[in-house]
Design an enzyme around this catalytic site. Sequence first.
Site, PDB file in Angstrom:
ATOM      1  N   ARG A  42      84.404  29.282  90.351  1.00  0.00           N
ATOM      2  CA  ARG A  42      84.428  29.634  88.936  1.00  0.00           C
ATOM      3  C   ARG A  42      84.008  28.478  88.038  1.00  0.00           C
ATOM      4  NH1 ARG A  42      82.292  32.501  86.242  1.00  0.00           N
ATOM      5  NH2 ARG A  42      82.847  34.013  87.851  1.00  0.00           N
ATOM      6  N   LYS A  90      75.416  21.865  66.415  1.00  0.00           N
ATOM      7  CA  LYS A  90      76.292  23.028  66.550  1.00  0.00           C
ATOM      8  C   LYS A  90      76.497  23.336  68.038  1.00  0.00           C
ATOM      9  CE  LYS A  90      74.876  24.892  62.078  1.00  0.00           C
ATOM     10  NZ  LYS A  90      74.155  25.969  61.357  1.00  0.00           N
ATOM     11  N   LYS A 121      72.822  16.064  53.666  1.00  0.00           N
ATOM     12  CA  LYS A 121      72.990  17.492  53.432  1.00  0.00           C
ATOM     13  C   LYS A 121      73.418  17.746  51.998  1.00  0.00           C
ATOM     14  CE  LYS A 121      74.671  19.924  56.845  1.00  0.00           C
ATOM     15  NZ  LYS A 121      73.455  20.592  57.345  1.00  0.00           N
ATOM     16  N   GLU A 181      68.029  17.212  53.603  1.00  0.00           N
ATOM     17  CA  GLU A 181      68.076  18.672  53.519  1.00  0.00           C
ATOM     18  C   GLU A 181      67.906  19.111  52.069  1.00  0.00           C
ATOM     19  OE1 GLU A 181      71.206  21.322  55.558  1.00  0.00           O
ATOM     20  OE2 GLU A 181      71.834  21.285  53.464  1.00  0.00           O
ATOM     21  N   ASP A 214      65.942  24.226  54.010  1.00  0.00           N
ATOM     22  CA  ASP A 214      67.075  25.061  54.398  1.00  0.00           C
ATOM     23  C   ASP A 214      66.975  26.468  53.819  1.00  0.00           C
ATOM     24  OD1 ASP A 214      69.582  25.534  55.648  1.00  0.00           O
ATOM     25  OD2 ASP A 214      70.596  25.234  53.740  1.00  0.00           O
TER      26      ASP A 214
END
Length: 284
Positions: free
Chosen positions: A104, A139, A171, A200, A221
């Site tokens: 597994r 991410k 950002k 960004e 973006d």
Amino acid sequence: MDEAVDRQWVGDLVRATIEEDLAGGADVTTVATVDPDQISVAELVVRADGVVAGLEVAELVIRQVAAPEEIELEYSVRDGASVRKGDVLMTIRGKTRQLLTAERTTLNLLCHLSGVATLTRRWVDAVEGTSVVIRDTRKTMPLLRSLEKYAVRCGGGKNHRMGLSDAALIKDNHVVAAGGVAEAFRLVRKAYPDLAVEVEVDSVDDALIAVESGAELILLDNMEVPQLREAVEKVAGRARLEASGGLTLDQARAVAETGVDYFAVGALTHSAPVLDIGLDLRES
């Protein structure tokens, strides 16, 4: 695995995943049903078409559970290979108890990483013939970033920054905190003059401000195709441009044809379905 992956770290991860499975002390079902001296051959078999990644990780799991001298292992393919349903990826001969105990954890890692590689290849294929480079993001699943980004490379993609310190990405919240795009860029460049900096933006006007401030890489973006095309035209080669946010496979070619240099695709790691792979056992 390539040199970009820390093998010691992967070994530590593998040991932790096995310990998680054996927290109670033993694989009780296997101990109860399998003779300790039984020998079997196991094949890792892919159940769907895709791209394989993580075979060396699978080997580490198996060798961690079994004594090295009790395992014979043969690769049929290597990471990055395109595979078809029914293909055998690896053949392992060893004690049945050990093979089943490792099963597994082996499949959890191998299926996930192969899923990332398979999805990445779909994106790469979608923009084939254009100059766009498919890149990942941060991410990623906690503690799996290094392996997931490795799987992206197996699928033909490239990596964005690994963490928060190897490159700067200004950002929207950084822009708000600093008081504007130009000021945010100035502050980062002053603090880290030799570091790669990406800015960004969510408008063509802000893209031009970033260029005029000295930015060489701009993340566009959540822009629609017409906006992306306008940004490419107005930036006119003064900076590299990366499309991000809201990208889908069915629109990938249209976005690529705007002339952007990169796609930043978070889905490569945060939404990749596993590639179905099984471990089939037969007596030796």
